[in-house]
Design an enzyme around this catalytic site. Structure first.
Site, PDB file in Angstrom:
ATOM      1  N   GLU A  65       0.815  -1.224   0.000  1.00 23.63           N
ATOM      2  CA  GLU A  65       0.000   0.000   0.000  1.00 23.63           C
ATOM      3  C   GLU A  65       0.852   1.280   0.000  1.00 23.63           C
ATOM      4  OE1 GLU A  65      -0.952  -2.718   2.067  1.00 23.63           O
ATOM      5  OE2 GLU A  65      -2.447  -3.190   0.530  1.00 23.63           O
TER       6      GLU A  65
ATOM      7  N   THR B 210       6.614 -18.648   0.214  1.00 25.80           N
ATOM      8  CA  THR B 210       6.030 -18.451  -1.124  1.00 25.80           C
ATOM      9  C   THR B 210       6.619 -17.170  -1.725  1.00 25.80           C
ATOM     10  OG1 THR B 210       4.187 -17.139  -0.275  1.00 25.80           O
ATOM     11  CG2 THR B 210       3.871 -19.541  -0.360  1.00 25.80           C
TER      12      THR B 210
ATOM     13  N   HIS C 125       5.510 -14.373  -2.393  1.00 27.35           N
ATOM     14  CA  HIS C 125       4.734 -13.135  -2.208  1.00 27.35           C
ATOM     15  C   HIS C 125       5.631 -11.908  -2.204  1.00 27.35           C
ATOM     16  CE1 HIS C 125       6.102 -13.668   1.986  1.00 27.35           C
ATOM     17  NE2 HIS C 125       6.011 -12.361   2.031  1.00 27.35           N
TER      18      HIS C 125
ATOM     19  N   PHE D  73      12.382   4.970  -2.050  1.00 22.89           N
ATOM     20  CA  PHE D  73      12.150   3.543  -1.772  1.00 22.89           C
ATOM     21  C   PHE D  73      12.955   3.153  -0.534  1.00 22.89           C
ATOM     22  CE2 PHE D  73      13.269  -0.978  -2.462  1.00 22.89           C
ATOM     23  CZ  PHE D  73      12.030  -1.532  -2.741  1.00 22.89           C
TER      24      PHE D  73
ATOM     25  N   ARG E 163      19.699  -4.248   9.400  1.00 21.21           N
ATOM     26  CA  ARG E 163      19.545  -3.024   8.600  1.00 21.21           C
ATOM     27  C   ARG E 163      18.644  -1.997   9.265  1.00 21.21           C
ATOM     28  NH1 ARG E 163      20.862  -7.322   6.148  1.00 21.21           N
ATOM     29  NH2 ARG E 163      22.150  -7.280   4.268  1.00 21.21           N
TER      30      ARG E 163
HETATM   31  N1  RBF Z   1       3.673  -6.514   3.916  1.00 23.28           N
HETATM   32  C1  RBF Z   1       4.879  -6.083   4.305  1.00 23.28           C
HETATM   33  O1  RBF Z   1       5.094  -4.869   4.397  1.00 23.28           O
HETATM   34  N2  RBF Z   1       5.876  -6.962   4.618  1.00 23.28           N
HETATM   35  C2  RBF Z   1       5.723  -8.321   4.511  1.00 23.28           C
HETATM   36  O2  RBF Z   1       6.667  -9.064   4.815  1.00 23.28           O
HETATM   37  C3  RBF Z   1       4.472  -8.793   4.066  1.00 23.28           C
HETATM   38  N3  RBF Z   1       4.269 -10.131   3.915  1.00 23.28           N
HETATM   39  C4  RBF Z   1       3.079 -10.561   3.413  1.00 23.28           C
HETATM   40  C5  RBF Z   1       2.890 -11.930   3.163  1.00 23.28           C
HETATM   41  C6  RBF Z   1       1.713 -12.367   2.616  1.00 23.28           C
HETATM   42  C7  RBF Z   1       1.543 -13.828   2.313  1.00 23.28           C
HETATM   43  C8  RBF Z   1       0.686 -11.448   2.321  1.00 23.28           C
HETATM   44  C9  RBF Z   1      -0.619 -11.916   1.706  1.00 23.28           C
HETATM   45  C10 RBF Z   1       0.842 -10.129   2.586  1.00 23.28           C
HETATM   46  C11 RBF Z   1       2.032  -9.649   3.131  1.00 23.28           C
HETATM   47  N4  RBF Z   1       2.227  -8.295   3.379  1.00 23.28           N
HETATM   48  C12 RBF Z   1       3.444  -7.848   3.789  1.00 23.28           C
HETATM   49  C13 RBF Z   1       1.098  -7.343   3.296  1.00 23.28           C
HETATM   50  C14 RBF Z   1       0.987  -6.634   1.941  1.00 23.28           C
HETATM   51  O3  RBF Z   1       1.991  -5.643   1.807  1.00 23.28           O
HETATM   52  C15 RBF Z   1      -0.401  -5.943   1.845  1.00 23.28           C
HETATM   53  O4  RBF Z   1      -0.575  -5.085   2.938  1.00 23.28           O
HETATM   54  C16 RBF Z   1      -1.555  -6.940   1.821  1.00 23.28           C
HETATM   55  O5  RBF Z   1      -1.329  -7.930   0.862  1.00 23.28           O
HETATM   56  C17 RBF Z   1      -2.887  -6.210   1.512  1.00 23.28           C
HETATM   57  O6  RBF Z   1      -2.837  -5.610   0.224  1.00 23.28           O
END
Ligand code: RBF
Length: 174
Positions: A68, A96, A98, A123, A137
């Site tokens: 987001e 996975t 993601h 970024f 970090r």
């Molecule tokens: N958001 C992060 O900022 N860091 C993460 O490590 C992270 N891991 C996620 C892992 C999975 C499997 C999912 C589905 C979402 C993750 N998100 C993570 C949240 C992602 O940035 C976002 O807020 C959601 O997917 C809603 O759009």
């Protein structure tokens, strides 16, 4: 070569900034992995203050996760003029892929937004393989990347100011 530790703010490089007290910076922080992003935010704010920015000119907004961040940045940019937007997040690799989808969406989202809005959208997202790398970090042996995100923003602002001055000196204004 060992990574340079940048935790001591008094050791930061000099950046030629005009009227830092008038600069307006937005910070978008992801709540996911907030123990990490909170530390990035702290380093970022301390650095901006160190270079003379006023806390009252810095707006901080939170988003659920790193995915987001571009939308949070756009929400700020569509409402007010900012000298820079800094986006802070931490996407940890899991079982996975993601992380790959999130990281590439965020990096290209922020680049597109920077170019479209003519405003640097920094970024400041960690992309570690595990929590240990994240901690290294965020105030650990690799410094605090929130500090570096703030410096990148200030360097882009300084570049803009220098180019404006050169344009003025040859009688050209944007
Ligand atoms: N958001 C992060 O900022 N860091 C993460 O490590 C992270 N891991 C996620 C892992 C999975 C499997 C999912 C589905 C979402 C993750 N998100 C993570 C949240 C992602 O940035 C976002 O807020 C959601 O997917 C809603 O759009």
């Amino acid at each position: 070569m060992p990574a340079k530790k940048k935790t001591n703010l008094s050791e930061l490089k000099s950046i030629q900034l005009e009227k830092p007290e008038d600069l307006k910076v937005g910070i978008v922080v992801a709540n996911w992995n907030e123990e990490i992003t909170g530390t990035l935010l702290k380093g970022c704010l301390q650095t901006l203050e160190h270079y003379g920015l006023k806390l009252s000119n810095i707006k901080r907004v939170e988003v659920p996760g790193s995915f987001e961040l571009p939308m949070g940045a756009k929400s700020l940019l569509t409402r007010e003029k900012w000298d820079a937007i800094i986006c802070l997040g931490c996407v940890i690799k899991g079982e996975t892929p993601h992380n790959q989808y999130i990281n590439s969406a965020v990096s290209s989202g922020l680049m597109n937004l920077s170019l479209a809005s003519n405003t640097p959208c920094i970024f400041g997202v960690l992309t570690p393989l595990n929590m240990e790398q994240a901690l290294e970090r965020a105030g650990g042996k690799h410094g605090n990347k929130g500090v570096e995100a703030a410096i990148a923003a200030l360097e882009m602002i300084a570049l803009d100011q220098q180019l404006d001055n050169k344009s003025r000196s040859i009688g050209f204004m944007k």
